[in-house]
Write an enzyme that holds these catalytic residues in place. Structure first.
Site, short mmCIF file in Angstrom:
data_model
loop_
_atom_site.label_atom_id
_atom_site.label_comp_id
_atom_site.label_asym_id
_atom_site.label_seq_id
_atom_site.Cartn_x
_atom_site.Cartn_y
_atom_site.Cartn_z
N ASP A 89 6.34 -0.48 6.61
CA ASP A 89 6.24 0.55 5.58
C ASP A 89 6.93 1.84 6.00
O ASP A 89 7.58 2.51 5.19
CB ASP A 89 4.76 0.83 5.25
N GLU B 15 0.81 -1.22 0.00
CA GLU B 15 0.00 0.00 0.00
C GLU B 15 0.84 1.27 0.00
O GLU B 15 0.37 2.34 -0.36
CB GLU B 15 -0.97 0.02 1.20
N ASN C 187 5.75 -14.44 4.22
CA ASN C 187 4.88 -14.33 5.39
C ASN C 187 3.55 -15.04 5.17
O ASN C 187 3.00 -15.66 6.09
CB ASN C 187 4.62 -12.85 5.72
N ASN D 44 2.61 -4.32 9.40
CA ASN D 44 2.72 -3.80 8.04
C ASN D 44 2.99 -2.29 8.04
O ASN D 44 3.81 -1.78 7.26
CB ASN D 44 1.42 -4.09 7.28
N ASP E 144 13.79 19.67 -30.72
CA ASP E 144 13.31 21.00 -30.34
C ASP E 144 12.51 21.69 -31.44
O ASP E 144 12.19 22.87 -31.33
CB ASP E 144 14.49 21.89 -29.95
N ASP F 61 17.92 14.76 -32.63
CA ASP F 61 18.11 15.53 -33.85
C ASP F 61 19.57 15.96 -33.92
O ASP F 61 20.35 15.70 -33.01
CB ASP F 61 17.16 16.73 -33.90
N ASP G 41 9.42 17.62 -34.52
CA ASP G 41 9.78 16.62 -33.51
C ASP G 41 8.61 16.25 -32.60
O ASP G 41 8.74 15.34 -31.78
CB ASP G 41 10.94 17.13 -32.65
#
Length: 878
Positions: free
Chosen positions: A720, A313, A691, A716, A623, A355, A627
């Site tokens: 985290d 998460e 686990n 958990n 540029d 280019d 392109d």
């Protein structure tokens, strides 16, 4: 009645008004360019007197406004919703809803906050991106000078109201309002660099195209929307407007939805891997616990907790934090990130298409060579050329400016004091040359002529050889012109220089005096390579990136530049050859070639697509207007802050300096970001995988739940938190040396090999608790012992998996990661004796368990290091 445009009598081209032919416009410029001006006008239902206002209004209703396609403007709310509706975010929201419905309000709040924060971070970073075509439309909010029938003065018409068949007048500084066929021109030069990549302005004429051109941009009697007039004047008839123009077709390509990049595809594949795993494990855990324990509600709550444990998460937030940190680091290195996920794509890039103009070259015309007729360097030729450019009174073009930058010649010659201008024979496009007549103090008049090689050669009867004028025999012509041809083949723009001494006394000269001259030699111009280009290309190659040049310029110029910067010039692909190739054929040739020249925008995008089809992550640096489609097709589009708007808005990353060395720094930063993201994914996936096997096995033989739902969620959450500093972690030098792409197989192997090791030591913990400390009938003791072991093992294993080397000895973590992991471990040890123990269902652990836990953790870390080293040797994983 006599009708003149810019002094040219065009009355013979006039014809009675005819109805507009919509089909004629659809034929395109290629067909109309082959017609004489009067025939072109007839085909378009136009006349040199212009369209009547009523006819113009009718054509506007037929063809619509002269405006390019643009992306639908997305509201802030819509963009926020799009960022929210990703598979992983929706999975987390689903789990939050289930937790809420089952009474686990705290878990629901924690998960929801994570999703909201990660979505908001991405939204803030990306809100102003993706509006390329909107900027394109702003470019055409101006007027055009249009001739309307019955009006004596030119009308200034908004560009959106220009229609096919309109007669427009162009002069220096004007933007060409739409695709047009030139019907009258005087000294007309048009800058097409934004469409073609050509450094020099292109000369345009009014006559019919001599031969059938293979591409519209090769036409010398057509002007294109979005280009601009550098010098001269012209009258042109509009052939196509809006989306039917060359420029409009590019805008239409840019306005289409952007395809998923390698980063997006990688995240989605990982998310679906987790979802498939959950669809198997969660129902299995629910059934096993429901059947063995008989409490189906408790089994449901436990299964939901397991689902949360399986789901990374924190991944959206970890990814966004890593990318945001990378964006900040790259900004310090003159690289601005517009779209966060482009950072990882930059690190994964193994092919860079770029280019030529301004990237490999200086984007500046320079006088590179000045040679005699035999190709030997000649200061005398340079001096003649300087006097000619200095004393001419006409508009000085880019070539004259390049000559006049040789200030040392001015000082040596004393061009303004020692030489006096007598007269000038201006340039015209029939002669394609111009002359000045100067008088040196106390000396004869000198006529100095420079211009196109063939035209200057045609008025010479002698050539200078070692300071002497020798007769120019017909047999010598091919030999002498070979020098200029060689320069042309190498991509130089060549101008011939000739002179003639004349007696004093005459003050007025004409074209008739341009005869019997002495050919002095040639001056050759080039947009030279940047000094840093070769070094930058070598640096990129050292980091596993192949550089390919995709340009609209010609192959001779491109090959010459590439030769100087160390790129191979074999296997050149031309745009005229590409359309006949299948995608497989093009992919095969593109893989071998470093140079692809004379390309259209669509061909650039197609080359990128076929390279992607060969599992390459492709970046494109450009540029120009041409392109835009390539920038959007690439996995990572790169542009510069001086680029045209369409290029900047199509790009993912903006370089504040058009230098490939700057890009190299960005690549390294991108690989560091990717490394830290994959560390989190590998660690979380393998740990959770192990686990869950432990949970499934323990659920089958224990008379109680192996861990309470609240304990799983707390475990958990703490794990985290320990990973929030992963964005600051150090990355091994060896890792950033090669491109890094998403590899689900790599992650899967880590899950399959490292996960069971975790499970193995979990079972060792179960045995210790059940048989060493009698936890068969002490649910709180068992759950607490496994809670602490599980938290410490998956937190400490971070330091093993984060590097392919020996942790702490050969590779050290960042201070931030070290602090968070140690803090979480200490917190996990403290919780069973803390005031929160009862709420979490925890109980103090025996002191002897600490010794057993140390042995279990030590064995786990050592075995994981050994298996990890074997995986790297066997599969090349790192």
């Amino acid at each position: 009645m006599e009708l003149k445009v810019f002094g040219v009598d065009l009355s013979r081209w006039r014809r009675p008004a005819a109805a507009a032919s919509a089909a004629a416009t659809g034929q395109g410029l290629l067909e109309i360019a082959e017609l004489a001006p009067d025939a072109a006008l007839a085909r378009l239902g136009a006349s040199l007197e212009g369209l009547a206002q009523r006819e113009a209004d009718a054509r506007f209703a037929q063809y619509g406004p002269n405006a390019v396609a643009h992306e639908e403007r997305k509201s802030a709310a819509r963009r926020l919703i799009e960022l929210f509706l990703t598979p992983l975010s929706l999975l987390l929201v689903g789990l939050a809803v289930v937790n809420y419905l089952t009474g686990e309000f705290n878990s629901a709040i924690v998960i929801s906050v994570m999703v909201v924060l990660s979505t908001l971070l991405s939204f803030v970073q990306e809100y102003r991106s993706g509006k390329a075509a909107e900027r394109l439309r702003a470019m055409v909010h101006t007027t055009a000078s249009v001739l309307r029938k019955g009006q004596r003065e030119l009308a200034e018409v908004p560009l959106t109201r220009v229609v096919p068949g309109d007669i427009v007048h162009l002069s220096a500084g004007d933007i060409v309002p739409a695709d047009a066929r030139i019907v009258a021109a005087r000294d007309l030069f048009v800058n097409q660099s934004a469409l073609t990549g050509e450094s020099l302005p292109v000369e345009k004429f009014a006559g019919a195209a001599a031969t059938h051109a293979k591409a519209a941009l090769e036409l010398d009697n057509a002007a294109f929307m979005g280009t601009n007039v550098v010098s001269g004047t012209a009258a042109a008839v509009i052939v196509a407007t809006g989306p039917r123009t060359y420029f409009g077709s590019i805008a239409s390509d840019v306005a289409t939805a952007r395809e998923l990049t390698s980063f997006d595809r990688g995240i989605n594949r990982f998310t679906w891997l987790i979802i498939r795993f959950m669809l198997v494990m969660v129902p299995l855990v629910f059934l096993v616990n429901g059947i063995t324990k008989g409490d189906w509600l408790q089994a449901l709550l436990f299964a939901v907790a397991v689902a949360v444990g399986l789901t990374p998460e924190m991944l959206p937030m970890i990814v966004t934090i890593n990318l945001a940190k990378g964006a900040l680091g790259m900004s310090r290195k003159k690289v601005i990130v517009k779209r966060l996920n482009a950072i990882q794509n930059l690190g994964a890039m193994d092919v860079l298409c770029t280019d030529k103009t301004g990237t490999l070259t200086q984007d500046k015309v320079i006088l590179e060579r000045h040679v005699d007729v035999y190709g030997e360097e000649s200061e005398r030729v340079l001096e003649y050329a300087y006097l000619n450019s200095f004393h001419q009174t006409g508009l000085k073009n880019l070539l004259d400016v390049a000559v006049l930058e040789r200030v040392e010649v001015h000082e040596r010659l004393e061009a303004d004091s020692k030489f006096t201008k007598v007269d000038e024979i201006p340039f015209d496009f029939q002669r394609r040359r111009m002359s000045v007549i100067v008088a040196e103090r106390g000396g004869p008049h000198i006529l100095i002529c420079k211009g196109a090689v063939e035209e200057v050669f045609s008025v010479c009867n002698r050539a200078e050889q070692h300071g002497e004028a020798v007769p120019l025999e017909a047999s010598h012509a091919a030999e002498l012109q070979a020098v200029s041809r060689k320069f042309n083949d190498d991509g130089f723009r060549v101008i011939a220089v000739a002179y003639k001494q004349l007696p004093e006394g005459k003050t007025t000269y004409s074209v008739a005096d341009e005869e019997g001259m002495v050919l002095a030699g040639y001056i050759a111009f080039l947009d030279p390579p940047k000094e840093s280009a070769a070094q930058a290309i070598r640096a990129l190659q050292e980091y596993g990136i192949t550089v390919k040049v995709l340009t609209g310029d010609n192959d001779a110029v491109t090959c010459n530049v590439c030769r100087h910067v160390g790129l191979p010039v074999e296997h050149v692909i031309l745009g005229s050859d590409i359309d006949a190739m299948s995608d497989d054929q093009l992919a095969e040739k593109a893989a071998k070639s470093s140079i692809m020249a004379k390309l259209s925008p669509a061909q650039k995008a197609r080359i990128i697509n076929v390279l992607q089809g060969r599992s390459h992550v492709v970046g494109f640096l450009g540029d120009g207007i041409n392109d835009g489609p390539a920038l959007k097709a690439a996995d990572v589009g790169l542009s510069v802050d001086t680029a045209v708007d369409i290029a900047k808005e199509s790009a993912d990353i903006i370089l504040l300096e058009k230098n490939l060395l700057v890009l190299k720094d960005g690549v390294i930063e991108g690989r560091k970001v990717f490394s830290n993201i994959t560390k989190f994914i590998k660690m979380g996936a393998s740990s959770n995988f192990g686990n869950m096997f432990s949970v499934l096995g323990a659920s089958a033989f224990l008379p109680f739940l192996p861990m309470a739902p609240v304990q799983i969620l707390m475990n958990n959450l703490l794990y985290d938190f320990s990973q929030t500093a992963i964005a600051t972690d150090n990355v091994d030098d060896a890792y950033v040396r090669q491109p890094r792409q998403w590899d689900i197989g790599n992650i899967g192997r880590f899950m399959l090999f490292i996960g069971p090791i975790s499970s193995l030591f979990d079972y060792a913990t179960f045995g210790t608790l059940l048989y060493g400390f009698g936890a068969w009938h002490d649910q709180a003791l068992f759950q607490t012992g496994w809670f602490v072991e599980s938290l410490l093992s998956q937190t400490l294993i971070v330091h093993v998996i984060r590097t392919g080397r020996i942790p702490f000895i050969q590779s050290r973590p960042s201070v931030g990661l070290l602090v968070t992991t140690i803090s979480v471990c200490l917190l996990g040890i403290w919780l069973p004796t803390s005031p929160f123990a009862a709420a979490l269902g925890l109980t103090p652990l025996p002191a002897a368990y600490g010794l057993a836990l140390a042995a279990i953790l030590g064995g786990y870390l050592v075995l994981t290091q050994l298996v990890k080293s074997w995986l790297i040797r066997r599969f090349g994983l790192s």
